[in-house]
Design a protein around this motif. Sequence first.
Motif, PDB file in Angstrom:
ATOM      1  N   LEU A 159       0.827  -1.201   0.000  1.00  0.00           N
ATOM      2  CA  LEU A 159       0.000   0.000   0.000  1.00  0.00           C
ATOM      3  C   LEU A 159       0.865   1.256   0.000  1.00  0.00           C
ATOM      4  CD1 LEU A 159      -2.714   1.377   0.165  1.00  0.00           C
ATOM      5  CD2 LEU A 159      -2.749   0.903   2.625  1.00  0.00           C
ATOM      6  N   ILE A 160       1.947   1.254   0.770  1.00  0.00           N
ATOM      7  CA  ILE A 160       2.858   2.401   0.782  1.00  0.00           C
ATOM      8  C   ILE A 160       3.410   2.646  -0.615  1.00  0.00           C
ATOM      9  CG2 ILE A 160       5.080   3.234   1.668  1.00  0.00           C
ATOM     10  CD1 ILE A 160       4.361   1.754   4.315  1.00  0.00           C
ATOM     11  N   HIS A 161       3.794   1.565  -1.309  1.00  0.00           N
ATOM     12  CA  HIS A 161       4.268   1.711  -2.693  1.00  0.00           C
ATOM     13  C   HIS A 161       3.191   2.336  -3.577  1.00  0.00           C
ATOM     14  CE1 HIS A 161       8.208  -0.144  -2.603  1.00  0.00           C
ATOM     15  NE2 HIS A 161       7.738  -1.184  -1.940  1.00  0.00           N
ATOM     16  N   GLU A 162       1.953   1.884  -3.413  1.00  0.00           N
ATOM     17  CA  GLU A 162       0.856   2.380  -4.259  1.00  0.00           C
ATOM     18  C   GLU A 162       0.544   3.854  -3.976  1.00  0.00           C
ATOM     19  OE1 GLU A 162      -2.217  -0.391  -3.311  1.00  0.00           O
ATOM     20  OE2 GLU A 162      -1.106  -2.081  -4.151  1.00  0.00           O
ATOM     21  N   LEU A 163       0.720   4.280  -2.731  1.00  0.00           N
ATOM     22  CA  LEU A 163       0.388   5.654  -2.350  1.00  0.00           C
ATOM     23  C   LEU A 163       1.519   6.633  -2.637  1.00  0.00           C
ATOM     24  CD1 LEU A 163      -1.335   5.018   1.115  1.00  0.00           C
ATOM     25  CD2 LEU A 163      -2.446   5.413  -1.101  1.00  0.00           C
ATOM     26  N   ARG A 164       2.718   6.112  -2.840  1.00  0.00           N
ATOM     27  CA  ARG A 164       3.870   6.974  -3.090  1.00  0.00           C
ATOM     28  C   ARG A 164       3.632   7.858  -4.316  1.00  0.00           C
ATOM     29  NH1 ARG A 164       9.358   4.874  -5.920  1.00  0.00           N
ATOM     30  NH2 ARG A 164      10.072   6.944  -6.565  1.00  0.00           N
TER      31      ARG A 164
END
Length: 264
Positions: free
Chosen positions: A202-207
Amino acid sequence: MAIDGAAPCGGLEDVKFRVRGVNVYYGDKKAVDNVSLDIPTEFVTAFIGPSGCGKSTFLRTLNRMNDTIPGARVEGRIELDGEDIYSSSMDVVQLRARVGMVFQKPNPFPKSIYENVAYGPRIHGLARDKTALDEIVERSLQRAGLWEEAKDRLNESGTALSGGQQQRLCIARAIAVDPEVILMDEPASALDPIATARIEELIHELRGRYAIVIVTHNMQQAARVSQRTAFFHLGELVEYGETSDIFTRPQVPRTQDYITGRYG
């Protein structure tokens, strides 16, 4: 007004937070000592270091969460898009809408899944009617990777979800007020490995959509999710740079000793 002086991190990236000479005290105890750094807009920035080294305390200066702690005081200057967040004219409620926070332990409100996400947009007047609010809730849950699991359970309590789902609900709640920054204080430390992997995805997707700052005690996690890493020790910022450099070519012996497990 911009602060003079070069940031202790290379690169020409856009700066979201510009921090200069920040000290944090709890009463007479100095918890953060003269920290200066620039936090970029488009990358994930990780704060690493041993327990009690000041990284979570410093994180909380970025949305004035230390204001809620009796005896805490902050010195120095922190700018968000060039604006001093500790100035008397800063609306702290609006600041915390712009700079969302996800805590170590999932803390959904004792309300329905829908109401957890709708609460912020409702109090900030971000939805003109129920249809617009429904759209914000759905979009936030989708971005947090929870929509498919929650769309048929929106009226159930958020506390009925699993730990990993609760943490994604808290991320959806933070996203719902359309923040510019998301602060995450060890967001996966209470989760199992599968839920942790989902949070990291999720962190990757929100970056790029948000500036993201994550405190983590897990160096492997910092290496996986971040592009910039700051190493804190005994309240000091020891070294700050590109994550790959911090983990493979640290410039300071203390960083090298921590990365190689000589202490921590």
